[in-house]
Write a protein that holds these residues in place. Sequence first.
Motif, PDB file in Angstrom:
ATOM      1  N   LEU A  37       7.741  75.220   7.704  1.00 59.28           N
ATOM      2  CA  LEU A  37       9.215  74.213   7.330  1.00 59.28           C
ATOM      3  C   LEU A  37       9.711  74.865   5.038  1.00 59.28           C
ATOM      4  O   LEU A  37       9.952  75.689   5.631  1.00 59.28           O
ATOM      5  N   THR A  38       8.302  75.057   4.944  1.00 65.03           N
ATOM      6  CA  THR A  38       8.084  76.179   3.823  1.00 65.03           C
ATOM      7  C   THR A  38       8.388  77.355   3.889  1.00 65.03           C
ATOM      8  O   THR A  38       9.731  78.072   3.213  1.00 65.03           O
ATOM      9  N   LEU A  90      15.003  67.710   8.701  1.00 63.47           N
ATOM     10  CA  LEU A  90      14.853  68.948   8.237  1.00 63.47           C
ATOM     11  C   LEU A  90      14.485  69.923  10.013  1.00 63.47           C
ATOM     12  O   LEU A  90      14.185  71.127   9.610  1.00 63.47           O
ATOM     13  N   SER A  91      14.938  68.988  10.995  1.00 64.03           N
ATOM     14  CA  SER A  91      14.892  70.382  12.578  1.00 64.03           C
ATOM     15  C   SER A  91      15.677  70.462  12.717  1.00 64.03           C
ATOM     16  O   SER A  91      15.851  70.797  13.874  1.00 64.03           O
ATOM     17  N   LEU A 109       7.417  75.620  -2.929  1.00 60.48           N
ATOM     18  CA  LEU A 109       8.812  74.618  -1.785  1.00 60.48           C
ATOM     19  C   LEU A 109       7.315  74.357  -0.828  1.00 60.48           C
ATOM     20  O   LEU A 109       6.258  74.744  -0.538  1.00 60.48           O
ATOM     21  N   HIS A 110       7.601  73.213  -1.127  1.00 58.88           N
ATOM     22  CA  HIS A 110       6.328  71.996  -0.332  1.00 58.88           C
ATOM     23  C   HIS A 110       7.662  70.358   0.627  1.00 58.88           C
ATOM     24  O   HIS A 110       8.617  70.479   0.673  1.00 58.88           O
ATOM     25  N   ALA A 111       6.444  70.188   1.761  1.00 52.37           N
ATOM     26  CA  ALA A 111       6.990  68.597   2.045  1.00 52.37           C
ATOM     27  C   ALA A 111       5.954  67.274   1.979  1.00 52.37           C
ATOM     28  O   ALA A 111       5.317  67.660   1.222  1.00 52.37           O
ATOM     29  N   SER A 112       6.362  66.203   1.385  1.00 47.46           N
ATOM     30  CA  SER A 112       5.468  65.261   0.992  1.00 47.46           C
ATOM     31  C   SER A 112       5.053  64.354   2.508  1.00 47.46           C
ATOM     32  O   SER A 112       6.362  64.397   3.365  1.00 47.46           O
ATOM     33  N   GLY A 113       4.405  63.158   2.371  1.00 45.26           N
ATOM     34  CA  GLY A 113       4.413  62.630   3.184  1.00 45.26           C
ATOM     35  C   GLY A 113       3.449  61.115   3.013  1.00 45.26           C
ATOM     36  O   GLY A 113       2.609  61.598   2.099  1.00 45.26           O
ATOM     37  N   ALA A 141       5.721  68.506  16.438  1.00 42.44           N
ATOM     38  CA  ALA A 141       5.558  69.433  16.504  1.00 42.44           C
ATOM     39  C   ALA A 141       5.923  70.023  14.393  1.00 42.44           C
ATOM     40  O   ALA A 141       6.121  71.355  14.657  1.00 42.44           O
ATOM     41  N   LEU A 142       6.400  69.300  13.874  1.00 41.44           N
ATOM     42  CA  LEU A 142       7.162  69.832  12.332  1.00 41.44           C
ATOM     43  C   LEU A 142       5.678  70.072  11.861  1.00 41.44           C
ATOM     44  O   LEU A 142       5.485  68.921  11.246  1.00 41.44           O
ATOM     45  N   LYS A 143       5.691  71.099  10.670  1.00 50.80           N
ATOM     46  CA  LYS A 143       4.827  71.296  10.107  1.00 50.80           C
ATOM     47  C   LYS A 143       5.317  71.595   8.924  1.00 50.80           C
ATOM     48  O   LYS A 143       6.083  72.909   8.807  1.00 50.80           O
TER      49      LYS A 143
END
Length: 290
Positions: free
Chosen positions: A104-105, A260-261, A150-154, A98-100
């Motif tokens: 998040l950003t 991050l959750s 701001l970003h996230a990685s994967g 559910a975390l997008k």
Amino acid sequence: SGETTDYQVDGQFVKTASVRPSGNKLEVRVPLSADSGYNIFALPAEAARTGAEGVPARIVIDVGPRFERQPVALEARVITVVLDAGHGGADAGVTAGALKEKDLTLRVARLIGAALKDRVKVAYTRNDDSNPSHKARLEASLQADVFVSLHASGLTDSSAKGVQIYYRSPDALVSGIYSGGRELLKTASQSDKSLLERFISGSAASQALADVVSTRILALSDSEAQVLSHDHALMLSAAPKGALQIDLGWLSNAEDVTRLSDPVALRRLAQAIADGLFEYLKPQIQGANR
């Protein structure tokens, strides 16, 4: 310190400039034509590189019709932080259940903004579930004393974790102004030099900013942080002053997803980033308030 000096300037909007000692200050006067606006900003000193001379701290005045004429003096200049929440709208970015990334950003951008709003002016490239164009984000970066994307990685490899802080590499391929800027400065006209210097200074300023922010994040017990240069980040290359891309964590890593959750952990991370930005900007803020 300085001596009384008058300059003739070969520019479309600036024809003369003068320097006058005034008590313990040095006064610089630049008369402008009626159709010209201006923008004043300070650049930090740049440390000497291998075999090269360092660049002293300096003040740059951009002059021309595309700038609004500032109604007050430099002392009253407003320090602005622009926060860019990556992705948005139909572009969810990286996801983990559910975390997008887009949510998040935006959440972290708002938390950073809330922590900074009483100390500097805060602007957002988006403050809802929209996806501004690349052009709009780039234009916003031009108005910032500090620009943070701001970003996230994967990755398919789940072992990578922690915060990654990217600053513009001096060798960034998309930054033609930087890569050839120092050579261009040798032959550039006076009217072009300030623009070139503004972009050239961005990498050193961004690296200093990254170091300060990473120190704050590393002080958190549940966070890891790396500072890395980035060769291909267009947003960082376009931003003329301090600019960072902060990847908040890896949504492919279970520990990062848990961190991050967690609203409390997220608030601590946002506060650490905000404190780092403020620490970096503090000399400019103090100068603006004098």
